[in-house]
Structures are given as C-alpha cells and as structure tokens.
Design an enzyme around this catalytic site. Structure first.
Site, PDB file in Angstrom:
ATOM      1  N   HIS A 117       0.814  -1.223   0.000  1.00 23.69           N
ATOM      2  CA  HIS A 117       0.000   0.000   0.000  1.00 23.69           C
ATOM      3  C   HIS A 117       0.843   1.268   0.000  1.00 23.69           C
ATOM      4  CE1 HIS A 117      -3.667  -2.395   1.775  1.00 23.69           C
ATOM      5  NE2 HIS A 117      -3.555  -2.536   0.477  1.00 23.69           N
ATOM      6  N   CYS A 128       2.306  13.933 -12.838  1.00 23.90           N
ATOM      7  CA  CYS A 128       3.582  13.630 -13.501  1.00 23.90           C
ATOM      8  C   CYS A 128       4.381  12.540 -12.783  1.00 23.90           C
ATOM      9  CB  CYS A 128       4.430  14.889 -13.638  1.00 23.90           C
ATOM     10  SG  CYS A 128       5.103  15.473 -12.070  1.00 23.90           S
ATOM     11  N   CYS A 145       3.438  20.255  -6.402  1.00 21.02           N
ATOM     12  CA  CYS A 145       4.384  19.613  -7.316  1.00 21.02           C
ATOM     13  C   CYS A 145       5.217  20.704  -7.983  1.00 21.02           C
ATOM     14  CB  CYS A 145       3.615  18.815  -8.372  1.00 21.02           C
ATOM     15  SG  CYS A 145       4.716  18.131  -9.632  1.00 21.02           S
ATOM     16  N   CYS A 148       4.038  20.453 -11.912  1.00 22.51           N
ATOM     17  CA  CYS A 148       2.636  20.639 -12.321  1.00 22.51           C
ATOM     18  C   CYS A 148       1.913  21.698 -11.508  1.00 22.51           C
ATOM     19  CB  CYS A 148       1.859  19.336 -12.177  1.00 22.51           C
ATOM     20  SG  CYS A 148       2.640  17.955 -12.977  1.00 22.51           S
TER      21      CYS A 148
HETATM   22  P1  OAD Z   1      -6.942  -3.522  10.420  1.00 26.11           P
HETATM   23  O1  OAD Z   1      -6.949  -2.344  11.305  1.00 26.11           O
HETATM   24  O2  OAD Z   1      -8.103  -3.783   9.550  1.00 26.11           O
HETATM   25  O3  OAD Z   1      -6.771  -4.829  11.307  1.00 26.11           O
HETATM   26  C1  OAD Z   1      -5.787  -4.912  12.285  1.00 26.11           C
HETATM   27  C2  OAD Z   1      -5.771  -6.323  12.789  1.00 26.11           C
HETATM   28  O4  OAD Z   1      -4.716  -6.416  13.723  1.00 26.11           O
HETATM   29  C3  OAD Z   1      -7.061  -6.754  13.495  1.00 26.11           C
HETATM   30  O5  OAD Z   1      -7.489  -7.989  12.959  1.00 26.11           O
HETATM   31  C4  OAD Z   1      -6.625  -6.902  14.964  1.00 26.11           C
HETATM   32  O6  OAD Z   1      -7.293  -7.968  15.605  1.00 26.11           O
HETATM   33  C5  OAD Z   1      -5.151  -7.201  14.814  1.00 26.11           C
HETATM   34  N1  OAD Z   1      -4.330  -6.805  15.962  1.00 26.11           N
HETATM   35  C6  OAD Z   1      -4.498  -5.812  16.850  1.00 26.11           C
HETATM   36  N2  OAD Z   1      -3.485  -5.774  17.719  1.00 26.11           N
HETATM   37  C7  OAD Z   1      -2.640  -6.777  17.400  1.00 26.11           C
HETATM   38  C8  OAD Z   1      -1.411  -7.265  17.913  1.00 26.11           C
HETATM   39  N3  OAD Z   1      -0.816  -6.688  18.960  1.00 26.11           N
HETATM   40  N4  OAD Z   1      -0.841  -8.320  17.296  1.00 26.11           N
HETATM   41  C9  OAD Z   1      -1.412  -8.912  16.232  1.00 26.11           C
HETATM   42  N5  OAD Z   1      -2.576  -8.504  15.693  1.00 26.11           N
HETATM   43  C10 OAD Z   1      -3.180  -7.454  16.272  1.00 26.11           C
HETATM   44  O7  OAD Z   1      -5.596  -3.477   9.591  1.00 26.11           O
HETATM   45  P2  OAD Z   1      -5.195  -4.215   8.246  1.00 26.11           P
HETATM   46  O8  OAD Z   1      -5.804  -5.564   8.160  1.00 26.11           O
HETATM   47  O9  OAD Z   1      -3.744  -4.077   8.117  1.00 26.11           O
HETATM   48  O10 OAD Z   1      -5.435   0.096   3.661  1.00 26.11           O
HETATM   49  O11 OAD Z   1      -5.904  -3.286   7.206  1.00 26.11           O
HETATM   50  C11 OAD Z   1      -5.682  -3.494   5.864  1.00 26.11           C
HETATM   51  C12 OAD Z   1      -5.784  -2.197   5.149  1.00 26.11           C
HETATM   52  O12 OAD Z   1      -7.013  -1.548   5.443  1.00 26.11           O
HETATM   53  C13 OAD Z   1      -4.746  -1.177   5.536  1.00 26.11           C
HETATM   54  O13 OAD Z   1      -3.520  -1.357   4.910  1.00 26.11           O
HETATM   55  C14 OAD Z   1      -5.396   0.071   5.093  1.00 26.11           C
HETATM   56  C15 OAD Z   1      -6.733  -0.177   5.706  1.00 26.11           C
HETATM   57  O14 OAD Z   1      -7.725   0.618   5.324  1.00 26.11           O
HETATM   58  C16 OAD Z   1      -5.257   1.240   2.997  1.00 26.11           C
HETATM   59  O15 OAD Z   1      -5.000   2.278   3.558  1.00 26.11           O
HETATM   60  C17 OAD Z   1      -5.402   1.092   1.524  1.00 26.11           C
END
Ligand code: OAD
Length: 242
Positions: A117, A128, A145, A148
């Site tokens: 990401h 650009c 930018c 641009c």
């Molecule tokens: P989330 O915030 O959706 O999920 C975080 C996960 O980490 C949850 O399932 C928690 O249970 C778990 N968690 C919390 N504390 C923890 C710990 N100490 N050890 C292990 N696990 C723990 O985050 P992501 O799944 O990374 O995208 O989210 C995916 C994407 O959604 C992100 O990259 C972002 C977001 O919107 C973009 O910005 C495009």
C-alpha cells in the site's frame, strides 16, 4: 510454539510474511478497525483514504496524514518486526509483504520489503509521478508539485486504487513459491491483500495466522494463534533459534 510449525519453518524452502496494522500496534500506531483514538473517533479511514476525499477537502485528508506521520516519526520497531527481521536474516528466501505504510519493517532491518500500500513517508504527484520524501514537513502546509503546481498527496494506495504493479507482481511470485505463509496482524478483510492467503493455500503452503482476534482467515488457517504478534513471534523465535 507448536512443534510442527517450528519444524515446517526450519525445513521450508521459502517463507512469506504478510503483515497488517496489528504488527505495528505494539509500536503505538493504532490499527484501522480496532482504534478509537484521535482522528479515528471522528472519521472513517475508508472515507478519508480516497482520491474523492482529497479532491473534496484536501486539508482534512492532509491533516489526517500529517497526524499519522507524526505517529510514525515517533514509532520504533517492536519485537514482532525484530523477529521477522531475524527470521529473514537466518533462514533462506524469506519475503516480507506489508500492508503497512509506516516503514517499520525496514527500520528494523528487514530487506526488500514489499510495500503493498505504498509508504506514508513519501508524497507523489498524481499527474507527472514526481515523488519526494515528506518526513521533514509535518505541518499543515500541503506542498505543490514543482512541475505541475498541483497539490502533492501521500504516496499511499487509497481505496479504489490499484496496487503498485511491481509490489503486486513480487507478492504473487513470493506467495506462489512459499511453503509457509504467515498472516500477522491483519484483519484479512481488505482485498487484494487478503487474497494472498488463498493463493498460498492453493499452492499448498502451511497457513499460520497470528492475531488476537478471529478473522475471515482463521477458520481455514492451519494454525490460528490468538495472541499479540510480539509475544507469539518471540515464542517462535525462541524455538527456532535455541
Ligand atoms: P486492520 O486495522 O483492519 O486490522 C488490524 C488487525 O490487527 C485486526 O485484525 C486486529 O485484531 C489485529 N491486531 C491488533 N493488535 C494486534 C497485535 N498486537 N498483534 C497482532 N494482531 C493485532 O488493519 P489491516 O488488516 O492491516 O489500507 O488493514 C488493511 C488495510 O485496510 C490497511 O492497509 C489500510 C486499511 O484501510 C489502505 O490504507 C489502503
């Protein structure tokens, strides 16, 4: 740590880690879906992390990213990042794919981290493709930018945008080759990243999830370790590197 996990990891030809926000939680960076702090109380990330939101109210989106950048600037890798780095240093063909934009895997010493990401430390121009590091500017001033004269934006993937082609291709290759696939600290809800575990399964990898909370992946994983990433990975390292 379960003995079959340890044996499988030690005998693997290739290992993949897919990490999410939970891996940085113990570094003080709130996750997206668990957190109820700061901007997360007031705004839904899925409504701020979009081009539409930036076009409509660039200052609101920019301020949210500047707040997150300050968190990242103050954060240090935790034991989860460190164990992943150690495994990568000690075992062959270990690939780290992260949905996190905080750069903490690299700060911990992991190599060739695949940033699915993007990286919040950088800005880019939509027109650009000019890019620059932003960490010296943690103010509310949105830079332009130099070519641009349009507003620069954080160099992260927003909802509705494609994964960078290189990151996508490298991830798919790494996942197809791995014998062991770790899904650490991710909700397994955001695609296409969440689909990487399915790809690993099709290719007969052992799937190990580390997450204190159940996710859509938990029931189909070979092992779902319901613990925080730091302690679970420390246990694994203790068994691997006796
Ligand atoms: P989330 O915030 O959706 O999920 C975080 C996960 O980490 C949850 O399932 C928690 O249970 C778990 N968690 C919390 N504390 C923890 C710990 N100490 N050890 C292990 N696990 C723990 O985050 P992501 O799944 O990374 O995208 O989210 C995916 C994407 O959604 C992100 O990259 C972002 C977001 O919107 C973009 O910005 C495009």
């Amino acid at each position: 740590m379960n003995q079959s996990i340890t044996e499988k990891v030690l005998s693997a030809n290739s290992i993949c880690f897919l990490t999410g926000a939970g891996v940085s939680a113990e570094s003080g960076i709130p996750t997206f879906r668990d957190a109820k702090t700061g901007y997360w109380e007031q705004f839904n990330p899925q409504e701020l992390a979009t081009q539409e939101a930036f076009t409509k109210d660039p200052q609101l989106v920019w301020n949210w990213y500047q707040w997150r950048r300050q968190l990242v600037a103050d954060a240090k890798p935790n034991s989860a990042h460190k164990v992943i780095t150690k495994i990568q240093q000690q075992l062959p063909n270990v690939n780290v794919i992260t949905q996190n934009v905080d750069g903490l895997h690299q700060a911990s010493g992991s190599r060739e981290v695949i940033e699915f990401h993007g990286n919040i430390r950088n800005n880019k121009c939509n027109i650009c493709k000019y890019a620059e590091v932003n960490m010296d500017n943690l103010t509310e001033d949105i830079p332009e930018c130099p070519h641009c004269k349009t507003l620069l934006r954080p160099a992260v993937v927003w909802f509705g945008e494609a994964i960078p082609a290189r990151a996508s291709a490298h991830s798919i290759k790494a996942v197809k080759e791995c014998d062991v696939f770790f899904s650490v600290g991710t909700s397994s809800q955001v695609h296409p990243a969440a689909g990487l575990a399915q790809l690993a399964r099709i290719n007969k990898a052992m799937i190990i999830e580390i997450n204190p909370n159940a996710t859509p992946l938990s029931s189909s994983a070979d092992y779902a370790i319901a613990e925080p990433a730091g302690s679970a990975l420390e246990d694994l390292a203790a068994d691997l590197f006796k």
